[in-house]
Design a protein around this motif. Structure first.
Motif, PDB file in Angstrom:
ATOM      1  N   HIS A 192       0.761  -1.057   0.095  1.00 30.50           N
ATOM      2  CA  HIS A 192      -0.290  -0.365  -0.167  1.00 30.50           C
ATOM      3  C   HIS A 192       0.772   1.073  -0.232  1.00 30.50           C
ATOM      4  CE1 HIS A 192      -4.144  -2.034   1.093  1.00 30.50           C
ATOM      5  NE2 HIS A 192      -2.814  -3.282   1.471  1.00 30.50           N
ATOM      6  N   SER A 193       1.895   1.166   0.748  1.00 27.60           N
ATOM      7  CA  SER A 193       2.464   2.610   1.118  1.00 27.60           C
ATOM      8  C   SER A 193       3.468   2.608  -0.056  1.00 27.60           C
ATOM      9  CB  SER A 193       4.080   2.398   1.943  1.00 27.60           C
ATOM     10  OG  SER A 193       4.901   0.837   1.830  1.00 27.60           O
ATOM     11  N   ALA A 194       3.676   2.260  -1.450  1.00 26.72           N
ATOM     12  CA  ALA A 194       4.579   1.752  -2.671  1.00 26.72           C
ATOM     13  C   ALA A 194       3.132   2.596  -3.455  1.00 26.72           C
ATOM     14  CB  ALA A 194       5.239   0.454  -3.294  1.00 26.72           C
ATOM     15  N   VAL A 195       2.098   1.785  -3.112  1.00 30.59           N
ATOM     16  CA  VAL A 195       1.776   2.454  -4.402  1.00 30.59           C
ATOM     17  C   VAL A 195       1.015   4.102  -3.672  1.00 30.59           C
ATOM     18  CG1 VAL A 195      -0.995   2.204  -4.911  1.00 30.59           C
ATOM     19  CG2 VAL A 195      -0.370   0.042  -4.657  1.00 30.59           C
ATOM     20  N   HIS A 196       1.164   4.468  -2.648  1.00 36.42           N
ATOM     21  CA  HIS A 196       0.497   5.638  -2.565  1.00 36.42           C
ATOM     22  C   HIS A 196       1.351   6.419  -2.625  1.00 36.42           C
ATOM     23  CE1 HIS A 196      -3.771   4.965  -0.161  1.00 36.42           C
ATOM     24  NE2 HIS A 196      -3.288   4.313   0.339  1.00 36.42           N
ATOM     25  N   ALA A 197       2.594   6.248  -2.600  1.00 39.97           N
ATOM     26  CA  ALA A 197       3.882   7.314  -3.002  1.00 39.97           C
ATOM     27  C   ALA A 197       3.760   6.872  -4.071  1.00 39.97           C
ATOM     28  CB  ALA A 197       5.017   6.579  -2.460  1.00 39.97           C
ATOM     29  N   ALA A 198       3.929   5.953  -4.844  1.00 45.02           N
ATOM     30  CA  ALA A 198       3.669   6.563  -6.457  1.00 45.02           C
ATOM     31  C   ALA A 198       2.323   7.054  -7.568  1.00 45.02           C
ATOM     32  CB  ALA A 198       3.980   5.259  -7.459  1.00 45.02           C
ATOM     33  N   ARG A 199       1.918   6.843  -6.756  1.00 42.67           N
ATOM     34  CA  ARG A 199       0.454   7.670  -6.948  1.00 42.67           C
ATOM     35  C   ARG A 199      -0.390   8.490  -6.347  1.00 42.67           C
ATOM     36  NH1 ARG A 199      -1.754   4.275 -10.828  1.00 42.67           N
ATOM     37  NH2 ARG A 199      -3.054   5.318 -11.403  1.00 42.67           N
ATOM     38  N   PRO A 200      -0.178   9.780  -6.205  1.00 43.71           N
ATOM     39  CA  PRO A 200      -0.981  10.976  -5.917  1.00 43.71           C
ATOM     40  C   PRO A 200      -1.985  11.080  -6.121  1.00 43.71           C
ATOM     41  CG  PRO A 200       0.638  11.631  -7.124  1.00 43.71           C
ATOM     42  CD  PRO A 200       1.029  10.127  -7.379  1.00 43.71           C
ATOM     43  N   ASP A 201      -2.069  10.490  -7.432  1.00 47.99           N
ATOM     44  CA  ASP A 201      -4.520  10.656  -8.066  1.00 47.99           C
ATOM     45  C   ASP A 201      -5.112   8.988  -7.084  1.00 47.99           C
ATOM     46  OD1 ASP A 201      -2.422   8.396  -9.048  1.00 47.99           O
ATOM     47  OD2 ASP A 201      -4.210   8.478 -10.442  1.00 47.99           O
ATOM     48  N   VAL A 202      -4.185   8.620  -6.318  1.00 51.28           N
ATOM     49  CA  VAL A 202      -4.937   6.944  -5.402  1.00 51.28           C
ATOM     50  C   VAL A 202      -5.379   7.694  -3.837  1.00 51.28           C
ATOM     51  CG1 VAL A 202      -5.275   4.954  -4.795  1.00 51.28           C
ATOM     52  CG2 VAL A 202      -4.315   5.983  -7.200  1.00 51.28           C
ATOM     53  N   GLN A 203      -6.447   7.882  -4.022  1.00 52.39           N
ATOM     54  CA  GLN A 203      -6.760   7.970  -2.681  1.00 52.39           C
ATOM     55  C   GLN A 203      -6.909   6.089  -2.093  1.00 52.39           C
ATOM     56  OE1 GLN A 203     -11.018   8.962  -1.950  1.00 52.39           O
ATOM     57  NE2 GLN A 203      -9.932  10.581  -0.122  1.00 52.39           N
ATOM     58  N   CYS A 204      -7.343   5.202  -2.502  1.00 50.55           N
ATOM     59  CA  CYS A 204      -7.641   4.073  -1.671  1.00 50.55           C
ATOM     60  C   CYS A 204      -7.091   2.825  -2.388  1.00 50.55           C
ATOM     61  CB  CYS A 204      -9.354   3.186  -1.947  1.00 50.55           C
ATOM     62  SG  CYS A 204      -9.663   2.656  -1.169  1.00 50.55           S
ATOM     63  N   VAL A 205      -6.649   1.837  -2.016  1.00 48.84           N
ATOM     64  CA  VAL A 205      -5.398   0.322  -2.152  1.00 48.84           C
ATOM     65  C   VAL A 205      -6.492   0.025  -2.113  1.00 48.84           C
ATOM     66  CG1 VAL A 205      -3.628  -0.293  -2.591  1.00 48.84           C
ATOM     67  CG2 VAL A 205      -3.168   2.346  -2.332  1.00 48.84           C
ATOM     68  N   LEU A 206      -6.951  -1.352  -2.717  1.00 51.66           N
ATOM     69  CA  LEU A 206      -7.943  -2.219  -2.105  1.00 51.66           C
ATOM     70  C   LEU A 206      -7.182  -3.599  -2.394  1.00 51.66           C
ATOM     71  CD1 LEU A 206     -12.127  -2.678  -2.511  1.00 51.66           C
ATOM     72  CD2 LEU A 206     -10.073  -4.567  -1.918  1.00 51.66           C
ATOM     73  N   HIS A 207      -6.510  -4.641  -1.324  1.00 61.35           N
ATOM     74  CA  HIS A 207      -6.259  -6.022  -1.929  1.00 61.35           C
ATOM     75  C   HIS A 207      -7.189  -7.097  -1.035  1.00 61.35           C
ATOM     76  CE1 HIS A 207      -2.792  -9.194  -2.416  1.00 61.35           C
ATOM     77  NE2 HIS A 207      -2.631  -8.814  -1.185  1.00 61.35           N
TER      78      HIS A 207
END
Length: 251
Positions: A93-108
């Motif tokens: 999640h932290s990797a995705v949030h760091a690379a994608r400021p357009d993303v508010q939510c990550v679902l796995h």
């Protein structure tokens, strides 16, 4: 933590907490959860780069707006909470949030159908209407073992790119969205795609592939289907369902 957390956060964060708690409850109701494992994270509005994540050890049907834990990018608590968090589980999640400021939510998720398709050499097949939406914005990430090492983050970021869907080989599914509602709708589409594929393959007959040219029109098709609202089109109905079946998510 009690409902007094509402007195210590902004109205915007409280609304986000309710949406994220709703997402956890819906994932549980859909049967996509894996006991207490996997995570759904949401970026808290503001410049602090804070995130909300589930208290580790609680079932998804126990998550509420108040017991969600606010952490920083290293999964360290920034608001006191009696609940533990899982820094290893936050690596993806932290990797995705760091690379994608357009993303508010990550679902796995680790669903049976999702893992089954992730284990197939050809991954997602273009054999259903649902698959066309996934294939139009899909990345694939090779399995590197249990995802707790930070050095995997940069490779995962590259594999996700600007996509909405990520097939984690031999592992499961991941979706991202500009809102919790968008990430949930994307996962519903992804999970449906995998269930349909496994069901179609179980019949043993030849499968009919969708014309590749159709993939180019999926963004417009989704816009039309949702009235240009994306996940926000279905989210109010899903919240009404939860208010009937599990209203304590808002607490």
């Amino acid at each position: 933590m009690t409902t007094s957390v509402r007195d210590h956060v902004s109205a915007e964060e409280w609304a986000l907490r309710q949406d994220l708690a709703a997402c956890y409850r819906l994932v549980a109701q859909m049967g996509w959860d894996d006991l207490v494992f996997t995570h759904i994270s949401a970026r808290v509005p503001g410049p602090e780069h804070h995130f909300l994540i589930n208290p580790y050890g609680l079932m998804f049907d126990e998550i509420t707006a108040s017991n969600l834990v606010k952490v920083n990018g290293q999964c360290q608590k920034v608001i006191d909470s009696p609940h533990p968090v899982n820094p290893a589980g936050f690596v993806i999640h932290s990797a995705v949030h760091a690379a994608r400021p357009d993303v508010q939510c990550v679902l796995h998720t680790h669903t049976t159908a999702g893992v089954a398709v992730s284990a197939q050499a050809d991954g997602v097949l273009p054999i259903s209407q649902q698959s066309t939406f996934v294939l139009a914005s899909l990345g694939t990430h090779a399995y590197e073992g249990v995802a707790f090492r930070p050095d995997e983050g940069p490779r995962l970021q590259v594999d996700l790119g600007a996509n909405t869907f990520l097939l984690l080989k031999n592992h499961g599914l991941l979706t991202v969205g500009g809102s919790v509602a968008d990430a949930f709708l994307a996962m519903h589409t992804f999970e449906s795609t995998c269930r349909i594929q496994v069901a179609a393959q179980s019949g043993g007959g030849a499968l009919t592939a969708v014309d590749p040219a159709i993939l180019r029109g999926t963004a417009e098709a989704m816009r039309v289907q949702t009235g240009g609202l994306g996940g926000a089109f279905v989210w109010p109905a899903l919240l009404r369902k939860l208010d009937r079946t599990a209203p304590d998510f808002r607490a």
